[in-house]
Design an enzyme around this catalytic site. Structure first.
Site, PDB file in Angstrom:
ATOM      1  N   GLY A 134       0.785  -1.249  -0.010  1.00 37.46           N
ATOM      2  CA  GLY A 134      -0.015  -0.204  -0.106  1.00 37.46           C
ATOM      3  C   GLY A 134       0.745   1.175   0.193  1.00 37.46           C
ATOM      4  CB  CYS A 135       0.144   4.542  -1.307  1.00 36.58           C
ATOM      5  SG  CYS A 135      -1.562   4.783  -0.711  1.00 36.58           S
ATOM      6  CG  PHE A 136      -0.853   6.283   4.006  1.00 32.81           C
ATOM      7  CD1 PHE A 136      -0.180   7.449   4.232  1.00 32.81           C
ATOM      8  CD2 PHE A 136      -2.333   6.342   4.135  1.00 32.81           C
ATOM      9  CE1 PHE A 136      -0.762   8.579   4.422  1.00 32.81           C
ATOM     10  CE2 PHE A 136      -2.891   7.547   3.996  1.00 32.81           C
ATOM     11  CZ  PHE A 136      -1.941   8.428   4.075  1.00 32.81           C
TER      12      PHE A 136
END
Length: 325
Positions: A134-136
């Protein structure tokens, strides 16, 4: 040239994948699957590609492509693969969250490897199936990997991170309308964000003794793309020791770099880079991590994983300059 298929072609991550793959020296797009846009020109949806491609979306699938990217909504990749089998030689990279946790990593005899290159590059090189982070989770883990690897996470970790509007996807909601987002700022999912699962999983893999909490406050910013994360935790060493720890850990990383300068988003937007900065205050170490949420946080990292899986140069198709001015 390897043949590439993309499932779910209308969203932001698919658009960035297409943009990158069109310039990739070792890959060619075989098809882009979208039931809602079948027959429509890709450039009519991803308008930054006008003049770059005449490809159209299709509702037909080539089940023998060399690599398949899944750009479906979270929770839909398993459902799609259950009804659409692919050849045994087809490598799969899922940009959703279906296979990121170890409990979900085995599916139909396929073993999905967590695709964070700075964490387990060799495992990715040997893998046929990848769960893209995921990005975070990418920005936060890259800020913490050196500490966990050295067994130096001794107390709780506190995180405040802001993402741009593209992090919410293309579907409209109350918090993605321009009139709401413009000149606005808010938090969401405080302390319960879904990326915490993969973050904690990686930290415990590197430092099994870590039994403290990771407190994560995600925020929405009024900009289009990028993630700006600040993290702090207890650290007994000096700033020089922390800088050396991070520099040594990332000395062979192609896209993750440690800098003595304070950071801002324009340094990374439109690149596959993660930039890190460390700062010491008393017995607290502050780590700043910045990425482009659609590239290093999604599509760029997916291409990086593809390059590793096929033995290509790691930065093929990813030699991008930041949109600095």
């Amino acid at each position: 040239m390897i043949q590439v298929g993309i499932i779910g072609g209308a969203g932001y991550t698919a658009g960035e994948l297409i943009r990158l793959l069109l310039q990739h020296p070792k890959a060619a797009i075989n098809f882009v699957y979208s039931t809602s846009n079948a027959g429509n020109k890709i450039a009519n949806v991803h308008q930054d590609l006008v003049g770059s491609t005449d490809l159209t979306f299709t509702n037909e699938i080539n089940t023998s492509v060399d690599v398949l990217f899944l750009c479906l909504g979270h929770g839909h990749s398993k459902q799609f693969l259950e009804t659409h089998p692919f050849s045994n030689h087809t490598k799969i990279i899922d940009l959703g969250n279906d296979f990121r946790l170890e409990a979900d990593s085995t599916f139909q005899g396929k073993e999905f490897v967590y695709g964070l290159p700075e964490f387990q590059k060799e495992a990715i090189q040997q893998a046929s199936y990848i769960a893209n982070p995921g990005c975070f989770a990418t920005a936060i883990q890259l800020a913490l990997l050196p500490l966990a690897n050295a067994g130096l996470l001794q107390e709780d970790v506190h995180i405040n991170a802001v993402t741009g509007a593209t992090g919410a996807g293309t579907s409209l909601s109350a918090t993605t309308h321009y009139t709401w987002r413009d000149n606005n700022f808010s938090y969401y999912k405080p302390f319960t964000h879904q990326h915490l699962g993969e973050i904690n999983q990686t930290l415990h893999t590197l430092q099994n003794s870590f039994d403290n909490d990771v407190w994560f406050m995600p925020n929405r910013g009024n900009f289009s793309r990028g993630i700006y994360a600040t993290l702090y935790t207890h650290f007994e060493g000096t700033l020089e020791e922390a800088t050396q720890l991070y520099t040594e850990y990332y000395k062979e990383a192609v896209f993750t770099h440690v800098t003595e300068q304070e950071l801002h988003l324009k340094q990374v937007v439109n690149t596959n880079k993660c930039l890190l900065h460390v700062h010491k205050h008393g017995n607290k170490l502050l780590i700043t991590s910045v990425i482009d949420n659609l590239l290093k946080g999604a599509s760029g990292q997916a291409i990086q994983n593809m390059n590793l899986m096929f033995g290509f140069q790691e930065d093929n198709g990813l030699q991008l300059k930041a949109t600095y001015f």
